[in-house]
Design a protein around this motif. Sequence first.
Motif, mmCIF file in Angstrom:
data_model
loop_
_atom_site.group_PDB
_atom_site.id
_atom_site.type_symbol
_atom_site.label_atom_id
_atom_site.label_comp_id
_atom_site.label_asym_id
_atom_site.label_seq_id
_atom_site.Cartn_x
_atom_site.Cartn_y
_atom_site.Cartn_z
ATOM 1 N N ASP A 197 -1.180 -13.048 2.070
ATOM 2 C CA ASP A 197 -1.987 -13.793 2.778
ATOM 3 C C ASP A 197 -3.096 -13.433 3.527
ATOM 4 O O ASP A 197 -3.280 -12.757 4.688
ATOM 5 C CB ASP A 197 -1.114 -14.735 3.911
ATOM 6 C CG ASP A 197 -1.958 -15.794 4.757
ATOM 7 O OD1 ASP A 197 -3.758 -15.855 4.402
ATOM 8 O OD2 ASP A 197 -1.527 -16.786 5.367
ATOM 9 N N LEU A 198 -4.852 -13.316 3.611
ATOM 10 C CA LEU A 198 -5.745 -12.133 3.724
ATOM 11 C C LEU A 198 -5.958 -13.047 5.374
ATOM 12 O O LEU A 198 -6.051 -11.632 6.088
ATOM 13 C CB LEU A 198 -6.770 -11.810 2.815
ATOM 14 C CG LEU A 198 -7.770 -10.687 3.646
ATOM 15 C CD1 LEU A 198 -7.346 -9.554 3.502
ATOM 16 C CD2 LEU A 198 -8.964 -11.033 2.200
ATOM 17 N N LYS A 199 -5.342 -13.876 5.266
ATOM 18 C CA LYS A 199 -6.145 -14.018 6.410
ATOM 19 C C LYS A 199 -4.867 -13.853 7.798
ATOM 20 O O LYS A 199 -5.353 -13.852 8.628
ATOM 21 C CB LYS A 199 -6.210 -15.587 6.760
ATOM 22 C CG LYS A 199 -7.417 -16.513 6.438
ATOM 23 C CD LYS A 199 -7.332 -18.060 5.898
ATOM 24 C CE LYS A 199 -8.672 -18.418 5.481
ATOM 25 N NZ LYS A 199 -8.016 -19.989 5.108
ATOM 26 N N ALA A 200 -4.504 -14.215 7.238
ATOM 27 C CA ALA A 200 -2.570 -13.273 8.310
ATOM 28 C C ALA A 200 -2.598 -12.131 8.200
ATOM 29 O O ALA A 200 -1.884 -11.804 8.852
ATOM 30 C CB ALA A 200 -1.226 -13.800 8.045
ATOM 31 N N GLY A 201 -3.335 -11.022 7.115
ATOM 32 C CA GLY A 201 -3.283 -9.913 7.406
ATOM 33 C C GLY A 201 -2.169 -8.725 6.949
ATOM 34 O O GLY A 201 -2.196 -7.690 7.013
ATOM 35 N N LYS A 202 -2.057 -9.855 5.867
ATOM 36 C CA LYS A 202 -0.819 -9.538 4.549
ATOM 37 C C LYS A 202 -1.455 -9.655 3.098
ATOM 38 O O LYS A 202 -1.669 -10.273 2.697
ATOM 39 C CB LYS A 202 0.329 -10.405 4.304
ATOM 40 C CG LYS A 202 1.414 -11.153 5.232
ATOM 41 C CD LYS A 202 1.821 -12.177 5.172
ATOM 42 C CE LYS A 202 3.090 -11.861 7.035
ATOM 43 N NZ LYS A 202 3.542 -13.361 6.472
ATOM 44 N N ILE A 203 -1.644 -7.703 2.813
ATOM 45 C CA ILE A 203 -2.005 -7.308 1.574
ATOM 46 C C ILE A 203 -1.012 -6.897 0.174
ATOM 47 O O ILE A 203 0.027 -6.408 1.123
ATOM 48 C CB ILE A 203 -2.940 -6.604 1.301
ATOM 49 C CG1 ILE A 203 -3.111 -4.804 2.132
ATOM 50 C CG2 ILE A 203 -4.720 -6.888 2.407
ATOM 51 C CD1 ILE A 203 -4.029 -4.176 1.883
ATOM 52 N N SER A 204 -1.157 -7.507 -0.746
ATOM 53 C CA SER A 204 -0.635 -6.642 -1.938
ATOM 54 C C SER A 204 -0.155 -5.942 -2.187
ATOM 55 O O SER A 204 -1.182 -4.925 -1.302
ATOM 56 C CB SER A 204 -1.228 -8.403 -3.095
ATOM 57 O OG SER A 204 -0.435 -7.535 -4.519
ATOM 58 N N ILE A 205 0.471 -5.120 -2.222
ATOM 59 C CA ILE A 205 1.197 -3.845 -2.509
ATOM 60 C C ILE A 205 0.328 -3.278 -3.717
ATOM 61 O O ILE A 205 -0.136 -2.202 -3.440
ATOM 62 C CB ILE A 205 2.371 -3.405 -2.637
ATOM 63 C CG1 ILE A 205 2.456 -2.289 -2.680
ATOM 64 C CG2 ILE A 205 2.843 -4.099 -3.543
ATOM 65 C CD1 ILE A 205 2.943 -1.745 -1.132
ATOM 66 N N ASN A 206 -0.508 -4.398 -4.628
ATOM 67 C CA ASN A 206 -0.740 -4.220 -5.496
ATOM 68 C C ASN A 206 -2.866 -3.816 -5.469
ATOM 69 O O ASN A 206 -3.308 -3.850 -6.841
ATOM 70 C CB ASN A 206 -0.511 -5.148 -7.327
ATOM 71 C CG ASN A 206 0.829 -4.632 -7.247
ATOM 72 O OD1 ASN A 206 1.080 -3.566 -7.443
ATOM 73 N ND2 ASN A 206 1.763 -5.631 -7.489
ATOM 74 N N THR A 207 -2.983 -4.414 -4.445
ATOM 75 C CA THR A 207 -4.412 -3.924 -4.174
ATOM 76 C C THR A 207 -4.859 -2.725 -4.257
ATOM 77 O O THR A 207 -4.439 -1.518 -3.449
ATOM 78 C CB THR A 207 -4.725 -4.953 -2.677
ATOM 79 O OG1 THR A 207 -4.164 -3.728 -2.050
ATOM 80 C CG2 THR A 207 -4.885 -6.345 -2.807
ATOM 81 N N PRO A 208 -6.011 -2.132 -4.338
ATOM 82 C CA PRO A 208 -7.062 -0.631 -4.318
ATOM 83 C C PRO A 208 -6.328 -0.243 -3.043
ATOM 84 O O PRO A 208 -6.102 0.928 -2.928
ATOM 85 C CB PRO A 208 -8.460 -0.982 -4.840
ATOM 86 C CG PRO A 208 -8.535 -2.241 -5.501
ATOM 87 C CD PRO A 208 -7.405 -3.527 -5.542
ATOM 88 N N ILE A 209 -6.684 -1.095 -1.873
ATOM 89 C CA ILE A 209 -6.455 -0.861 -1.009
ATOM 90 C C ILE A 209 -4.906 -0.327 -0.132
ATOM 91 O O ILE A 209 -4.797 1.356 0.427
ATOM 92 C CB ILE A 209 -7.642 -1.496 0.632
ATOM 93 C CG1 ILE A 209 -8.144 -1.603 0.325
ATOM 94 C CG2 ILE A 209 -6.259 -0.858 2.289
ATOM 95 C CD1 ILE A 209 -9.459 -2.563 1.602
#
Length: 156
Positions: A112-124
């Motif tokens: 949930d990008l709005k909540a600052g939660k990014i998927s473990i599988n994103t490049p970042i």
Amino acid sequence: MASYVTKDGLDKMKAELELLETIERPKITQQIAEARDKGDLSENAEYDAAKEAQGMLEMRISKLKNLLADAKVIDETNLDTSKVSILTTVRLKNMVTKGEQKFTLVPDNESDLKAGKISINTPIAKGLLGKVIGQTADIVLPNGNKLSFEVLEISI
């Protein structure tokens, strides 16, 4: 293949499945019955729409059941905050803009990008995994842009 979830993520999936099976499924069954009662099914758009909605609902129910069957709950109390890993919150400094950002690395289905939660599988996230405080992560995005972050803080 196991899919890792948090306790909160598991509870949300269970609640969604319960809602779909106890509320949404009977609603669609009722819509199909009402459309069927209107006569000729070959030219009945309501019936076709209800059947399509039923198919989508059953696919979602099936997917949730599979996710729940394979779900492995991550024990947050045993997380190592000496390095970036799943469920850690990372405070970063962008080496170009000098701005700070904070992300929590979560399983795919909880991002949930709005909540600052990014998927473990994103490049970042992939570029940050295993980094320790003070290290710099150089990340190449799919569009070819490069980002460079310094890890300032790791917490839960």
